[in-house]
Design a protein around this motif. Structure first.
Motif, PDB file in Angstrom:
ATOM      1  N   THR A 146      14.583 -41.800  29.978  1.00 37.79           N
ATOM      2  CA  THR A 146      15.699 -42.736  29.924  1.00 37.79           C
ATOM      3  C   THR A 146      15.268 -43.930  29.091  1.00 37.79           C
ATOM      4  OG1 THR A 146      17.301 -43.945  31.278  1.00 37.79           O
ATOM      5  CG2 THR A 146      15.021 -43.978  32.030  1.00 37.79           C
ATOM      6  N   VAL A 147      16.191 -44.804  28.778  1.00 38.55           N
ATOM      7  CA  VAL A 147      15.852 -46.046  28.089  1.00 38.55           C
ATOM      8  C   VAL A 147      16.572 -47.194  28.789  1.00 38.55           C
ATOM      9  CG1 VAL A 147      15.331 -45.091  25.819  1.00 38.55           C
ATOM     10  CG2 VAL A 147      17.688 -45.658  26.378  1.00 38.55           C
ATOM     11  N   PRO A 148      16.068 -48.398  28.705  1.00 36.61           N
ATOM     12  CA  PRO A 148      14.831 -48.773  28.036  1.00 36.61           C
ATOM     13  C   PRO A 148      13.606 -48.401  28.872  1.00 36.61           C
ATOM     14  CG  PRO A 148      15.752 -50.695  29.128  1.00 36.61           C
ATOM     15  CD  PRO A 148      16.746 -49.558  29.310  1.00 36.61           C
ATOM     16  N   VAL A 149      12.483 -48.271  28.181  1.00 36.90           N
ATOM     17  CA  VAL A 149      11.195 -48.050  28.828  1.00 36.90           C
ATOM     18  C   VAL A 149      10.236 -49.098  28.286  1.00 36.90           C
ATOM     19  CG1 VAL A 149       9.257 -46.473  29.164  1.00 36.90           C
ATOM     20  CG2 VAL A 149      11.589 -45.586  29.116  1.00 36.90           C
ATOM     21  N   LEU A 150       9.518 -49.738  29.199  1.00 37.18           N
ATOM     22  CA  LEU A 150       8.536 -50.760  28.844  1.00 37.18           C
ATOM     23  C   LEU A 150       7.176 -50.234  29.255  1.00 37.18           C
ATOM     24  CD1 LEU A 150      11.340 -52.124  29.477  1.00 37.18           C
ATOM     25  CD2 LEU A 150      10.073 -54.207  29.828  1.00 37.18           C
ATOM     26  N   VAL A 189      12.510 -59.909  27.478  1.00 35.00           N
ATOM     27  CA  VAL A 189      11.119 -59.461  27.340  1.00 35.00           C
ATOM     28  C   VAL A 189      10.421 -60.262  26.241  1.00 35.00           C
ATOM     29  CG1 VAL A 189       9.638 -57.515  26.708  1.00 35.00           C
ATOM     30  CG2 VAL A 189      11.585 -57.156  28.248  1.00 35.00           C
ATOM     31  N   GLN A 190      11.103 -60.479  25.123  1.00 36.62           N
ATOM     32  CA  GLN A 190      10.521 -61.262  24.028  1.00 36.62           C
ATOM     33  C   GLN A 190      10.172 -62.670  24.491  1.00 36.62           C
ATOM     34  OE1 GLN A 190      13.864 -60.280  21.363  1.00 36.62           O
ATOM     35  NE2 GLN A 190      12.311 -59.907  19.802  1.00 36.62           N
ATOM     36  N   GLU A 191      11.031 -63.278  25.267  1.00 34.52           N
ATOM     37  CA  GLU A 191      10.789 -64.629  25.781  1.00 34.52           C
ATOM     38  C   GLU A 191       9.614 -64.629  26.754  1.00 34.52           C
ATOM     39  OE1 GLU A 191      11.011 -68.539  25.774  1.00 34.52           O
ATOM     40  OE2 GLU A 191      12.360 -67.298  24.573  1.00 34.52           O
ATOM     41  N   ILE A 244      10.773 -49.290  24.312  1.00 37.56           N
ATOM     42  CA  ILE A 244      11.463 -48.121  23.783  1.00 37.56           C
ATOM     43  C   ILE A 244      12.939 -48.225  24.136  1.00 37.56           C
ATOM     44  CG2 ILE A 244      11.580 -45.602  23.839  1.00 37.56           C
ATOM     45  CD1 ILE A 244       8.580 -45.729  24.761  1.00 37.56           C
ATOM     46  N   SER A 245      13.783 -48.098  23.112  1.00 34.37           N
ATOM     47  CA  SER A 245      15.223 -48.237  23.330  1.00 34.37           C
ATOM     48  C   SER A 245      15.990 -47.364  22.356  1.00 34.37           C
ATOM     49  CB  SER A 245      15.635 -49.700  23.149  1.00 34.37           C
ATOM     50  OG  SER A 245      15.513 -50.095  21.802  1.00 34.37           O
ATOM     51  N   ARG A 246      17.310 -47.453  22.442  1.00 36.79           N
ATOM     52  CA  ARG A 246      18.179 -46.788  21.477  1.00 36.79           C
ATOM     53  C   ARG A 246      19.354 -47.703  21.196  1.00 36.79           C
ATOM     54  NH1 ARG A 246      19.209 -41.299  23.804  1.00 36.79           N
ATOM     55  NH2 ARG A 246      19.745 -40.948  21.647  1.00 36.79           N
ATOM     56  N   CYS A 291      19.405 -51.918  27.070  1.00 30.30           N
ATOM     57  CA  CYS A 291      18.313 -52.168  26.121  1.00 30.30           C
ATOM     58  C   CYS A 291      18.532 -53.478  25.367  1.00 30.30           C
ATOM     59  CB  CYS A 291      18.202 -51.031  25.110  1.00 30.30           C
ATOM     60  SG  CYS A 291      17.877 -49.411  25.819  1.00 30.30           S
ATOM     61  N   HIS A 292      19.751 -53.674  24.891  1.00 32.78           N
ATOM     62  CA  HIS A 292      20.064 -54.872  24.105  1.00 32.78           C
ATOM     63  C   HIS A 292      20.019 -56.130  24.953  1.00 32.78           C
ATOM     64  CE1 HIS A 292      20.954 -52.731  20.448  1.00 32.78           C
ATOM     65  NE2 HIS A 292      21.713 -51.889  21.131  1.00 32.78           N
TER      66      HIS A 292
END
Length: 111
Positions: free
Chosen positions: A73-77, A42-44, A27-29, A35-36
């Motif tokens: 808050t963000v990001p949330v994993l 995380v993808q890796e 979860i991001s904005r 987040c960016h």
């Protein structure tokens, strides 16, 4: 690098969690630099966990996610196992510790 499926509604969030025994939500904005920076890491990492299904939610687009998943808050994993939240990390995520937690859950569930 694995890609996230974008989720655009609260109903789609519920469907995603219910239809995947291992469901990971990022979860991001758009205005969040943390987040960016964190997303590609995380993808890796998730390449090592092919059984975990991945989704992304933009809080600017799905504002109700804050209430539905108690996001402050963000990001949330978030990692859900059989519909139940097993792991939550927010804002500053230490990737080594996060990987250790995912490893333990993944080994117990997948084998």
């Amino acid at each position: 690098m694995r890609q996230f499926t974008d989720i655009h509604s609260i109903g789609a969030i519920d469907d995603f969690i219910e239809s995947n025994s291992l469901a990971f939500i990022y979860i991001s904005r758009p205005s969040c630099s943390v987040c960016h920076a964190l997303m590609p890491q995380v993808q890796e990492l998730m390449v090592s966990y092919p059984e975990i299904k991945m989704a992304h939610i933009n809080t600017d687009e799905v504002e109700a996610v804050a209430g539905r998943l108690s996001i402050f808050t963000v990001p949330v994993l978030l990692l859900f196992v059989d519909g139940k939240e097993y792991l939550r990390e927010a804002r500053i995520v230490h990737m080594d510790l996060f990987k250790d937690k995912i490893d333990k859950i993944y080994r117990n569930v997948v084998g």
